[in-house]
Scaffold this motif. Structure first.
Motif, PDB file in Angstrom:
ATOM      1  N   PHE A 140       0.966  -1.075  -0.018  1.00 12.48           N
ATOM      2  CA  PHE A 140       0.041  -0.275   0.237  1.00 12.48           C
ATOM      3  C   PHE A 140       0.904   1.323  -0.055  1.00 12.48           C
ATOM      4  N   MET A 141       2.091   1.371   0.797  1.00 13.60           N
ATOM      5  CA  MET A 141       2.882   2.337   0.846  1.00 13.60           C
ATOM      6  C   MET A 141       3.690   2.636  -0.202  1.00 13.60           C
ATOM      7  N   LYS A 142       3.945   1.603  -0.933  1.00 20.78           N
ATOM      8  CA  LYS A 142       4.610   1.590  -2.274  1.00 20.78           C
ATOM      9  C   LYS A 142       3.663   2.179  -3.488  1.00 20.78           C
ATOM     10  N   GLN A 143       2.433   1.949  -3.387  1.00 21.96           N
ATOM     11  CA  GLN A 143       1.568   2.190  -4.417  1.00 21.96           C
ATOM     12  C   GLN A 143       1.244   3.613  -4.185  1.00 21.96           C
ATOM     13  N   HIS A 144       1.174   4.386  -3.028  1.00 20.30           N
ATOM     14  CA  HIS A 144       1.108   5.792  -2.741  1.00 20.30           C
ATOM     15  C   HIS A 144       2.492   6.421  -2.724  1.00 20.30           C
ATOM     16  N   ARG A 145       3.605   5.881  -2.905  1.00 25.73           N
ATOM     17  CA  ARG A 145       4.678   6.615  -3.176  1.00 25.73           C
ATOM     18  C   ARG A 145       5.289   7.015  -1.651  1.00 25.73           C
ATOM     19  N   ILE A 146       5.056   6.567  -0.571  1.00 31.15           N
ATOM     20  CA  ILE A 146       5.599   7.017   0.766  1.00 31.15           C
ATOM     21  C   ILE A 146       6.408   5.964   1.428  1.00 31.15           C
ATOM     22  N   ARG A 147       6.883   4.872   0.408  1.00 29.50           N
ATOM     23  CA  ARG A 147       7.700   3.809   0.983  1.00 29.50           C
ATOM     24  C   ARG A 147       9.047   4.415   1.351  1.00 29.50           C
ATOM     25  N   ASP A 148       9.541   5.304   0.343  1.00 28.66           N
ATOM     26  CA  ASP A 148      11.028   5.846   0.752  1.00 28.66           C
ATOM     27  C   ASP A 148      10.974   6.570   2.288  1.00 28.66           C
ATOM     28  N   TRP A 149       9.881   7.155   2.955  1.00 28.03           N
ATOM     29  CA  TRP A 149      10.272   7.747   4.016  1.00 28.03           C
ATOM     30  C   TRP A 149       9.469   7.078   5.200  1.00 28.03           C
ATOM     31  N   LEU A 150       8.724   6.023   4.857  1.00 24.16           N
ATOM     32  CA  LEU A 150       8.281   5.072   6.231  1.00 24.16           C
ATOM     33  C   LEU A 150       8.724   3.693   6.014  1.00 24.16           C
ATOM     34  N   ARG A 151       8.574   3.286   7.309  1.00 21.21           N
ATOM     35  CA  ARG A 151       8.831   1.608   7.287  1.00 21.21           C
ATOM     36  C   ARG A 151       8.018   1.002   8.264  1.00 21.21           C
ATOM     37  N   VAL A 152       7.700  -0.234   8.090  1.00 26.09           N
ATOM     38  CA  VAL A 152       6.834  -0.961   8.908  1.00 26.09           C
ATOM     39  C   VAL A 152       7.657  -1.906   9.836  1.00 26.09           C
ATOM     40  N   VAL A 153       7.422  -1.528  11.382  1.00 30.00           N
ATOM     41  CA  VAL A 153       8.175  -2.415  12.351  1.00 30.00           C
ATOM     42  C   VAL A 153       7.233  -3.086  13.189  1.00 30.00           C
ATOM     43  N   ALA A 154       7.482  -4.245  13.459  1.00 27.28           N
ATOM     44  CA  ALA A 154       6.851  -5.148  14.600  1.00 27.28           C
ATOM     45  C   ALA A 154       6.956  -4.609  16.089  1.00 27.28           C
ATOM     46  N   THR A 155       6.144  -4.415  16.559  1.00 25.77           N
ATOM     47  CA  THR A 155       6.116  -3.664  18.204  1.00 25.77           C
ATOM     48  C   THR A 155       5.963  -4.969  19.114  1.00 25.77           C
ATOM     49  N   ASP A 156       4.848  -5.551  18.514  1.00 23.95           N
ATOM     50  CA  ASP A 156       4.281  -6.667  19.533  1.00 23.95           C
ATOM     51  C   ASP A 156       3.910  -8.098  18.538  1.00 23.95           C
ATOM     52  N   SER A 157       3.134  -8.909  19.212  1.00 19.79           N
ATOM     53  CA  SER A 157       3.236 -10.156  18.445  1.00 19.79           C
ATOM     54  C   SER A 157       2.002 -10.071  17.468  1.00 19.79           C
ATOM     55  N   ASN A 158       0.999  -8.982  17.820  1.00 23.29           N
ATOM     56  CA  ASN A 158       0.035  -8.940  16.801  1.00 23.29           C
ATOM     57  C   ASN A 158       0.047  -7.338  16.364  1.00 23.29           C
ATOM     58  N   THR A 159       1.109  -6.557  16.506  1.00 30.40           N
ATOM     59  CA  THR A 159       0.916  -5.104  16.192  1.00 30.40           C
ATOM     60  C   THR A 159       2.082  -4.704  15.443  1.00 30.40           C
ATOM     61  N   TYR A 160       2.012  -4.102  14.414  1.00 29.90           N
ATOM     62  CA  TYR A 160       2.973  -3.321  13.692  1.00 29.90           C
ATOM     63  C   TYR A 160       2.957  -1.921  13.709  1.00 29.90           C
ATOM     64  N   GLN A 161       3.906  -0.863  13.564  1.00 33.29           N
ATOM     65  CA  GLN A 161       3.852   0.426  13.479  1.00 33.29           C
ATOM     66  C   GLN A 161       4.464   0.899  12.617  1.00 33.29           C
ATOM     67  N   ILE A 162       3.959   2.084  11.913  1.00 36.04           N
ATOM     68  CA  ILE A 162       4.451   2.556  10.716  1.00 36.04           C
ATOM     69  C   ILE A 162       5.384   4.071  11.423  1.00 36.04           C
ATOM     70  N   ARG A 163       6.669   3.830  11.190  1.00 34.43           N
ATOM     71  CA  ARG A 163       7.580   4.886  11.555  1.00 34.43           C
ATOM     72  C   ARG A 163       8.334   5.194  10.574  1.00 34.43           C
ATOM     73  N   TYR A 164       9.007   6.774  10.736  1.00 31.60           N
ATOM     74  CA  TYR A 164       9.827   7.182   9.771  1.00 31.60           C
ATOM     75  C   TYR A 164      11.201   6.679   9.969  1.00 31.60           C
ATOM     76  N   PHE A 165      11.804   6.657   8.891  1.00 28.39           N
ATOM     77  CA  PHE A 165      13.096   6.383   8.672  1.00 28.39           C
ATOM     78  C   PHE A 165      14.008   7.151   9.398  1.00 28.39           C
ATOM     79  N   ASN A 166      14.986   6.871  10.166  1.00 28.47           N
ATOM     80  CA  ASN A 166      15.931   7.652  11.037  1.00 28.47           C
ATOM     81  C   ASN A 166      16.964   8.245  10.129  1.00 28.47           C
ATOM     82  N   ILE A 167      16.702   9.366   9.303  1.00 28.07           N
ATOM     83  CA  ILE A 167      17.638   9.977   8.508  1.00 28.07           C
ATOM     84  C   ILE A 167      18.448  10.836   9.094  1.00 28.07           C
ATOM     85  N   SER A 168      18.226  11.530  10.382  1.00 25.11           N
ATOM     86  CA  SER A 168      18.996  12.375  11.014  1.00 25.11           C
ATOM     87  C   SER A 168      20.193  12.077  11.213  1.00 25.11           C
TER      88      SER A 168
END
Length: 125
Positions: A88-116
């Motif tokens: 979905f993120m690739k289709q909306h061209r936001i994959r370059d700035w965001l990533r999907v990270v597992a935070t729990d056994s059934n939870t994902y969180q969408i975060r920014y890449f740490n570019i700083s």
């Protein structure tokens, strides 16, 4: 006696199907507040059907930009949820700035890449 045993087996299978209900959560609060990720536009395509999932999958969105996906009869893995989110993120061209990270056994969180950190390392050299 054989008929009674078949009924017991049938009821055991029915109870296993009720146990297969899975609930996944995708937390997109940070990018949604910055108006980068639109959680209302998040859709999934399963078995070639977009938005017509019926009783198979239910998608609910909360006001704090959390997307909850509940499956009843169609069982798929958490990894598949990550794949669909990245697609979905690739289709909306936001994959370059965001990533999907597992935070729990059934939870994902969408975060920014740490570019700083990368920028600071380049400035130090």
């Amino acid at each position: 006696m054989t008929g009674g045993a078949a009924q017991k087996g049938g009821s055991a299978k029915a109870s296993k199907k009720a146990v297969n209900k899975q609930k996944y959560t995708i937390d997109a609060s940070a990018p949604s507040q910055d108006k980068i990720f639109d959680s209302a536009a998040f859709v999934m395509k399963i078995n070639g059907r977009t938005g017509q999932l019926g009783d198979i999958v239910t998608i609910s969105r909360s006001e704090d930009h959390k997307i909850t996906i509940t499956t009843t009869s169609h069982v798929f893995s958490k990894r598949y949820m990550k794949y669909l989110t990245k697609k979905f993120m690739k289709q909306h061209r936001i994959r370059d700035w965001l990533r999907v990270v597992a935070t729990d056994s059934n939870t994902y969180q969408i975060r920014y890449f740490n570019i700083s950190n990368d920028v600071e390392e380049e400035e130090e050299e």
